[in-house]
Scaffold this active site. Structure first.
Site, PDB file in Angstrom:
ATOM      1  N   GLU A 144       1.077  -0.915  -0.135  1.00 21.18           N
ATOM      2  CA  GLU A 144      -0.292   0.611  -0.193  1.00 21.18           C
ATOM      3  C   GLU A 144       0.844   0.789   0.013  1.00 21.18           C
ATOM      4  OE1 GLU A 144      -1.629   3.009   0.699  1.00 21.18           O
ATOM      5  OE2 GLU A 144      -2.729   2.430   2.010  1.00 21.18           O
ATOM      6  N   GLU A 153       4.657   8.588  -3.653  1.00 22.37           N
ATOM      7  CA  GLU A 153       5.479   8.061  -3.187  1.00 22.37           C
ATOM      8  C   GLU A 153       6.428   6.662  -3.199  1.00 22.37           C
ATOM      9  OE1 GLU A 153       2.683   7.170   0.231  1.00 22.37           O
ATOM     10  OE2 GLU A 153       2.115   8.726   0.550  1.00 22.37           O
TER      11      GLU A 153
HETATM   12  N1  SAH Z   1       0.674  -1.171   4.673  1.00 22.14           N
HETATM   13  C1  SAH Z   1       0.344  -0.696   6.065  1.00 22.14           C
HETATM   14  C2  SAH Z   1       0.491   1.015   5.998  1.00 22.14           C
HETATM   15  C3  SAH Z   1       1.168   2.084   4.941  1.00 22.14           C
HETATM   16  S1  SAH Z   1       1.712   3.345   4.808  1.00 22.14           S
HETATM   17  C4  SAH Z   1      -0.668   0.340   5.867  1.00 22.14           C
HETATM   18  O1  SAH Z   1      -1.901  -0.484   4.986  1.00 22.14           O
HETATM   19  O2  SAH Z   1      -1.951  -0.136   6.858  1.00 22.14           O
HETATM   20  C5  SAH Z   1       2.991   3.332   3.452  1.00 22.14           C
HETATM   21  C6  SAH Z   1       4.501   2.980   4.427  1.00 22.14           C
HETATM   22  O3  SAH Z   1       5.671   2.549   3.523  1.00 22.14           O
HETATM   23  C7  SAH Z   1       5.315   3.971   5.749  1.00 22.14           C
HETATM   24  O4  SAH Z   1       5.155   3.245   6.300  1.00 22.14           O
HETATM   25  C8  SAH Z   1       6.856   3.651   4.343  1.00 22.14           C
HETATM   26  O5  SAH Z   1       7.270   4.031   5.667  1.00 22.14           O
HETATM   27  C9  SAH Z   1       6.030   2.638   3.898  1.00 22.14           C
HETATM   28  N2  SAH Z   1       7.399   2.954   2.367  1.00 22.14           N
HETATM   29  C10 SAH Z   1       6.875   3.219   2.392  1.00 22.14           C
HETATM   30  N3  SAH Z   1       8.198   2.912   0.494  1.00 22.14           N
HETATM   31  C11 SAH Z   1       8.696   1.916   1.487  1.00 22.14           C
HETATM   32  C12 SAH Z   1       9.623   1.330   0.021  1.00 22.14           C
HETATM   33  N4  SAH Z   1      10.573   1.278  -0.862  1.00 22.14           N
HETATM   34  N5  SAH Z   1      10.460  -0.015   1.168  1.00 22.14           N
HETATM   35  C13 SAH Z   1       9.977   0.129   2.772  1.00 22.14           C
HETATM   36  N6  SAH Z   1       9.257   0.346   3.460  1.00 22.14           N
HETATM   37  C14 SAH Z   1       8.588   1.787   2.377  1.00 22.14           C
END
Ligand code: SAH
EC number: 2.1.1.321
Length: 688
Positions: A144, A153
């Site tokens: 996500e 993002e």
């Molecule tokens: N999966 C959770 C949070 C989603 S928010 C949910 O669905 O509730 C997205 C998260 O991804 C954030 O905490 C951000 O720090 C992390 N993130 C984004 N790109 C990333 C990457 N390439 N590798 C590791 N973490 C990542």
């Protein structure tokens, strides 16, 4: 350890690097983050869970072990869903350390320690192999990583890398696919966020029209996305010119390419008009069949029963480089260009296909007119607000005389031009940054004002009489507006600047605005309260650790702080009358002592007291005021109408008082508000 944080000082208008506790940054990140909002997004959570269950069963039906890679695990939610759905093992990758730590705790608390391994790395650093972070490649990819623009993002490069190095060929992906939709519209309101409309000024000998430089005409603006709660835009504020069309889609179960590219669709306008804006949103299909769909479509596209409020995913407004007249039924081509992180649009009349193709350049837009670097979208809207301009013109007319020596203190303001046309003898203005200078150079030229208005390239405290050609200032004006202001009262920098130039003012100087006041009202939010409300459990998983973390981060600062929100996007109803709590007299200098107010405000309506909203009103001249907050309370239910160009300050109460009937209402909320003149900040406390 200490870290340094950039922050504008509202008493000097300058950026300063403040030493903060090393934890400051991440407390800010967590306190202001969207994790709570995501956990409250029931529609999203339910559909992810359905999609994950379906993917796990497809893999199991093939007789394979289900190995999940969850990139960006946050609280660990999606991995816990996968483990509950029967996955054999989950690798939960999270780059943000405090979140990875929280995920470890949450996973343990929910009893998934053996099934989920939290890896505190960026996914591109994750290794696979017997000694690696992952024993083997995964066959289910769950993520996500989307923002309102879908790719902002970094979802595309992350997927590209994951398919190359971290997952098996033919893996299942949840979501399976994302699709971006667009609709062409005409909207004076939204277009006013992107171009400066001619400003008409009634003067003694007729009418003056202030125009923008010709470079603005075709300027593509800046590439940053304009994301808004489109559901708050009434249908009377735009005209639909085309059907909703699918612009492009990404299949996450196959290798993904992040390199810049473009997509083109042919449109037949359903109505003639001026094509100005592309509205856009996306949906995600959680499974290949498309039966589990989560959509950001606005109210006029989907049924209201499917409605889920959320702030972490909204809708996008894209501005075409220039407005293009289109005819009903006459084919046009709409092109979406994208790089790894952002999208922008072009519209072309149908010509030879080859000719159009030759036109496509995928370079990201660069502002050529400088105005988009100087003014952000709400500021464009504010400058285009005719009613507001009228108030300034009316009050300037009252105070200006033919011998007025006028100095303007505000960022990127048109007041100097108004003052000149309204007859001031000499007009000068401060300039803090390069974009201002470059823009006004072109702007004055377009209006033949090069030698009429002087920009002083210094700061108020360094002003000398030679800057003013040895004259004293008889009229000091400001909107006030400063680009560095975050909260409404930060524009009180005008007062500090006015104080700094005191020795250059005539003894009977007119200051416009002559004063300002801070207003406050207790409100119940329709939805915004969710971003601050604890979640407890989410789809049966205990995420209280996250609630505690957010609470802890919010309490990190000794005094809680108000936060800026553009309330036209976040409906609320007033539970009290608006109340003036502090006044600031610009005719006098900033006092040494702080200004404070204590008192109480009566609750008049039943409802949930979620917090207080605060805003500034500027008193330009006798009986002419402009409000940067409440415009009106529109009905007996207390629904509020807010200034659409400004952010208001919201102070969320730590506990919500709910009253079903008027009789069990606490009759009043008491407050203590203190404006510290040394720091320019306001501290506040409320008791229910
Ligand atoms: N999966 C959770 C949070 C989603 S928010 C949910 O669905 O509730 C997205 C998260 O991804 C954030 O905490 C951000 O720090 C992390 N993130 C984004 N790109 C990333 C990457 N390439 N590798 C590791 N973490 C990542």
């Amino acid at each position: 350890m200490k870290t340094f944080c950039g922050r504008a000082n509202p008493t000097t208008g300058a950026m300063e690097w403040l030493e903060e506790d090393e934890n400051y940054d991440y407390h800010q990140e967590i306190a202001r983050s969207r994790y709570a909002d995501m956990l409250h997004d029931k529609d999203r959570n339910v559909k992810y869970y359905q999609g994950i269950r379906a993917a796990v069963s497809r893999v199991k039906e093939r007789g394979e072990k289900a190995i999940v890679l969850d990139i960006g695990t946050g609280t660990g939610l999606l991995s816990m869903m996968a483990a509950s759905a029967g996955a054999d093992f989950c690798y939960a990758v999270e780059v943000f350390k405090p979140m990875a730590n929280a995920a470890v705790k949450i996973v343990e608390k929910n009893g998934f320690r053996d099934k989920i391994k939290v890896i505190n790395k960026h996914s591109t650093e994750v290794t696979v192999g017997p000694d690696g972070d992952m024993q083997c490649r995964a066959n289910i990819l769950v993520t996500e990583l989307f923002d309102t623009e879908l790719i902002g993002e970094g979802a595309l490069p992350t997927y590209e890398h994951a398919h190359k190095y971290l997952v098996q060929e033919g893996c299942e992906a949840v979501p399976h696919r994302a699709t971006v939709y667009v609709q062409l519209v005409e909207s004076k309101r939204m277009w006013s966020w992107n171009k400066l409309f001619p400003v008409h000024v009634e003067v003694e000998d007729g009418e003056k029209i202030i125009v923008s430089p010709s470079e603005m005409e075709n300027c593509p603006g800046v590439p940053s996305v304009c994301d808004i709660q489109l559901n708050q835009m009434p249908s009377s504020d735009f005209t639909i010119l085309s059907d909703v069309v699918m612009m492009f889609s990404v299949d996450f179960s196959k290798p993904v390419r992040s390199a810049s590219t473009y997509y083109r669709v042919q449109l037949e306008p359903i109505k003639s008009g001026k094509a100005q804006i592309v509205l856009s949103w996306w949906d995600i299909d959680m499974d290949p069949s498309g039966m589990i769909n989560c959509t950001m479509a606005p109210y006029w596209v989907k049924s209201t029963s499917a409605f889920q409020w959320r702030d972490h995913w909204m809708q996008c407004v894209y501005f075409l480089p220039n407005e293009e007249p289109v005819l009903q039924g006459e084919k046009v081509y709409l092109t979406a260009c994208r790089d790894e992180y952002s999208v922008w649009y072009k519209l072309q009349k149908a010509r030879g296909e080859e000719e159009n193709k030759a036109d496509v350049r995928v370079e990201s837009p660069v502002c050529r007119c400088q105005a988009h670097l100087l003014w952000n979208r709400p500021r464009f809207g504010e400058l285009n607000d005719r009613n507001r301009t009228r108030q300034y013109v009316k009050s300037l007319m009252k105070v200006l005389k033919t011998d007025s020596v006028c100095l303007c203190i505000s960022d990127g303001s048109l007041l100097p031009v108004l003052a000149h046309y309204l007859g001031a003898k000499q007009v000068q203005s401060f300039d803090k940054n390069c974009a201002t200078f470059l823009f006004f150079f072109k702007f004055f030229k377009a209006n033949h004002l090069e030698d009429k208005i002087k920009i002083i390239e210094t700061r108020p405290e360094l002003l000398t009489s030679s800057h003013l050609e040895d004259k004293k200032i008889s009229v000091l004006v400001g909107e006030p507006f400063f680009t560095t202001s975050l909260l409404p009262w930060h524009n009180l920098y005008f007062w500090y600047a006015r104080t700094a130039v005191t020795s250059h003012l005539t003894s009977n100087v007119t200051v416009l605005p002559q004063s300002a006041s801070l207003h406050m009202m207790i409100v119940e939010f329709q939805d915004l309260w969710r971003i601050r409300s604890p979640c407890g459990t989410c789809e049966g998983f205990d995420v209280q650790t996250m609630d505690d973390m957010i609470k802890n981060s919010l309490n990190f600062r000794e005094s809680k702080e108000a936060e800026p929100h553009p309330l036209w996007e976040y409906p609320c109803k007033s539970l009290s009358d608006p109340q003036e709590v502090l006044t600031f007299d610009f005719r006098k200098t900033v006092p040494q002592h702080s200004l404070s107010a204590v008192g109480s405000v009566n609750l008049l309506r039943k409802g949930k007291s979620h917090g207080a909203v605060l805003w500034m009103e500027y008193h330009l001249a006798a009986d002419i005021s402009v409000s940067t907050g409440l415009m009106q309370i529109s009905n007996e239910k207390g629904n509020c109408e807010w200034n659409p160009h400004c952010k208001q300050a919201v102070y969320f109460f730590s506990s919500v008082i709910e009253s079903e009937t008027l009789s069990d209402l606490p009759s009043a909320v008491t407050y203590a508000i203190n404006f510290n003149t040394k720091t320019g900040e306001i501290a506040m406390d409320f008791k229910l």
